[in-house]
Design an enzyme around this catalytic site. Structure first.
Site, mmCIF file in Angstrom:
data_model
loop_
_atom_site.group_PDB
_atom_site.id
_atom_site.type_symbol
_atom_site.label_atom_id
_atom_site.label_comp_id
_atom_site.label_asym_id
_atom_site.label_seq_id
_atom_site.Cartn_x
_atom_site.Cartn_y
_atom_site.Cartn_z
ATOM 1 N N PHE A 382 0.840 -1.186 0.000
ATOM 2 C CA PHE A 382 0.000 0.000 0.000
ATOM 3 C C PHE A 382 0.881 1.244 0.000
ATOM 4 O O PHE A 382 1.759 1.402 0.845
ATOM 5 C CB PHE A 382 -0.895 0.017 1.240
ATOM 6 C CG PHE A 382 -2.054 -0.954 1.174
ATOM 7 C CD1 PHE A 382 -2.140 -1.907 0.180
ATOM 8 C CD2 PHE A 382 -3.065 -0.894 2.119
ATOM 9 C CE1 PHE A 382 -3.206 -2.800 0.127
ATOM 10 C CE2 PHE A 382 -4.139 -1.774 2.083
ATOM 11 C CZ PHE A 382 -4.210 -2.736 1.084
ATOM 12 N N GLU A 383 0.631 2.128 -0.927
ATOM 13 C CA GLU A 383 1.393 3.366 -1.040
ATOM 14 C C GLU A 383 0.418 4.543 -1.113
ATOM 15 O O GLU A 383 -0.783 4.387 -0.931
ATOM 16 C CB GLU A 383 2.309 3.305 -2.271
ATOM 17 C CG GLU A 383 3.311 2.157 -2.221
ATOM 18 C CD GLU A 383 4.224 2.090 -3.424
ATOM 19 O OE1 GLU A 383 4.341 3.103 -4.156
ATOM 20 O OE2 GLU A 383 4.822 1.013 -3.668
ATOM 21 N N GLY A 384 0.958 5.727 -1.377
ATOM 22 C CA GLY A 384 0.098 6.900 -1.512
ATOM 23 C C GLY A 384 -0.719 7.132 -0.264
ATOM 24 O O GLY A 384 -0.205 7.160 0.854
#
Length: 600
Positions: A382-384
């Site tokens: 998971f990024e952002g």
């Protein structure tokens, strides 16, 4: 015999026998000379280590190093007699060194000295309260000061179990240990009469309490030797510990969440898209790669929780294999001992599980992908803004943000569904992890950024289920290490400092729990770009090797000194298999050369 004569004889017998004997004085501290490592001791934030110089007596002493908001406190809880006098003594040296006892039931005591470079004896005394059966003895340094040293620490006074009082159980005997896999060792011993439970001790790790005379210790590193002792417990306290026994876990490979080689190489495979690195068929992935993360499973919308995965179509990847060929290649990799995971998220795949419906959809859809392709587990990438802390969510031990709570619940459900063989990895950016040392849910540029440290509650809640954490040590700004200095990506010091934080533990800004506990070295792989094209922060092979030297051997440490040495560090992760091939295989070749035989 007359009544008077009987009384006289009884009195004479009492006088001859004398009053009940007091409990004999003894040294009640276990391992106060640190000749058997940290056995019996617990050191805050992983601050303690046993050294061979300087020493006061014997061949070993304790070195403890304060860092950040931690004062390097090492402690041991000792069973004592109520209403009894004790003397606590230790030989110490350092800028500031403290010795004390807490939980005495009367007045807790402490003393300190300044004695840099010279051994000095500290002594203090106390009396236990009328119902006190245990006290905690400790030594610590002071914030921001160099390491301090302690040796020959003793607590002398009446041994527990005086006349007329319940006695602790006998020392367990017959302890045996055998490896059952690359990540587990089974123990058994002879049952002790009167024992209500047993405590298993391993190499300074957190003790394990069990009720039967056997235990299986899991979450271990492959091809690693561990030493165990066992104590028996009843209402009167704990016995002395058994004689030690050692066992070595098997080598990696095959099934199971811990079925990785002692040193593993993790790479992302561009399975669903094309870019300038070129497409690599699953069957053509070199044997160097032990864990292959399929990039990516992506959501149908940010908040739905519905995750889909498709192979790159031939219109985008002309040399892509068919679905049947891909599935057959996955099975072939697994037969060779490799792990193939579905990676969820990536740079463009925002996932927010803000509702229980989204959570349940996530579990269902990810499970379908795993079942469809016969995969070994899940990688959380998971990024952002996928993970953000809600206002007021200040304790990583007890998160309240729905998206974080639901993610933890979803992963635990998947783990329970697939059992102990389920491989779980995570690839957060430093912003989501180490930056929590400076900012927890608030940004470093004056504004609020709820992503800072937002992975910490997820990692902490899943630490017992986590196979590997490979933080992305790239695409990152400078981050402060435990030395309170900023480190920038691209060189050995950055990777050393970031990894040392994970293996030592670190204070979390504004957090009521203060220190994020360390992870095991076999759970850690360092994340790097394979080539300069793959991301900011590419690190030349020579600098990668310096980082590995420092972390696993305590050599070539440069400007950053670690808080320990971790030969069981699992390995490296890279973005990506494709970019490594594009770069002529430099990254994987360097790994294979550093860890010869790792891919075999």
């Amino acid at each position: 015999m007359s009544f008077t004569a009987a009384v006289a004889l009884a009195v004479a017998g009492f006088l001859a026998a004398g009053p009940p004997a007091a409990a004999a004085d003894a040294d009640l501290v276990l391992g106060g000379g640190f000749e058997t490592g940290l056995d019996g001791w617990s050191c805050s934030a992983g601050s303690g280590a046993v050294v061979t110089t300087p020493v006061h007596g014997g061949s070993s002493a304790l070195r403890a190093t304060p860092a950040g908001q931690d004062n390097a406190r090492c402690s041991q809880t000792v069973t004592v007699e109520p209403d009894s006098a004790y003397t606590l003594t230790a030989w110490v040296q350092g800028a500031y060194v403290y010795l004390g006892a807490s939980g005495t039931g009367t007045t807790d005591v402490s003393t300190w000295t300044q004695s840099a470079g010279v051994w000095k004896q500290l002594t203090t005394s106390f009396r236990t309260g009328p119902s006190t059966t245990s006290v905690t003895v400790y030594t610590h340094g002071w914030y921001g000061q160099p390491a301090h040293f302690t040796d020959d620490l003793t607590l002398v006074g009446p041994a527990p179990g005086g006349p007329g009082r319940p006695q602790p159980p006998a020392v367990p005997t017959g302890l045996s240990a055998s490896a059952t896999s690359s990540s587990a060792i089974s123990l058994s011993w002879t049952a002790v009469p009167g024992a209500t439970s047993y405590t298993v001790y391993r190499d300074g790790a957190a003790p394990l309490s069990v009720t039967a005379p056997s235990a299986t210790v899991t979450g271990l590193a492959a091809s690693t030797t561990y030493t165990f002792r066992v104590g028996a417990v009843n209402a009167a306290g704990e016995s002395a510990r058994s004689a030690p026994v050692s066992a070595t876990t098997t080598s990696g490979g095959g099934g199971g969440g811990g079925g990785l080689p002692a040193h593993a190489l993790v790479g992302y495979l561009h399975a669903s898209f094309a870019n300038g690195s070129g497409y690599v068929r699953m069957a053509d992935v070199p044997d160097s790669w032990d864990v292959i993360d399929l990039a990516f499973g992506e959501p149908t919308s940010v908040t739905s929780g519905d995750i889909r995965f498709r192979l790159c179509p031939v219109t985008e990847c002309p040399n892509a294999e068919s679905e049947a060929e891909f599935k057959a290649a996955v099975k072939a990799k697994q037969a060779a001992g490799k792990k193939v995971l579905i990676s969820i998220g990536g740079q463009n795949g925002q996932v927010q599980l803000g509702t229980t419906a989204a959570r349940d959809t996530f579990v269902s859809s990810v499970g379908k992908i795993i079942d469809e392709y016969g995969l070994d587990g899940l990688d959380i990438d998971f990024e952002g803004h996928s993970l953000s802390l809600a206002a007021g969510d200040t304790d990583f031990r007890a998160p309240t943000t729905p998206g974080i709570v639901n993610l933890i619940s979803a992963v635990k459900t998947l783990k329970a569904r697939y059992g102990p063989g389920f491989v779980l990895t995570m690839a957060p950016e430093t912003f989501f992890v180490q930056l929590g040392h400076q900012y927890y849910g608030s940004g470093p540029w004056g504004g609020q950024d709820p992503r800072a440290g937002a992975y910490l509650p997820v990692i902490h809640a899943l630490r017992d289920d986590l196979t590997l954490l490979h933080v992305q040590d790239y695409n990152s700004g400078p981050v402060m290490g435990l030395d309170n200095q900023y480190h920038s990506m691209g060189g050995a010091d950055f990777h050393i400092a970031m990894t040392d934080m994970l293996l030592t533990g670190f204070p979390v800004a504004g957090n009521t729990a203060r220190v994020f506990p360390p992870l095991r070295p076999d759970q850690i792989a360092i994340g790097l770009p394979a080539t300069p094209n793959a991301g900011n922060g590419h690190t030349p092979p020579a600098e990668v090797n310096k980082a590995l030297d420092c972390l696993t051997r305590k050599t070539n440490c440069g400007g950053y000194q670690t808080h320990g040495t971790w030969p069981a560090l699992r390995g490296l992760m890279t973005w990506s298999v494709n970019w490594d091939r594009f770069g002529g295989g430099e990254f994987s070749r360097n790994f294979d050369a550093y860890f010869p035989g790792a891919a075999s």
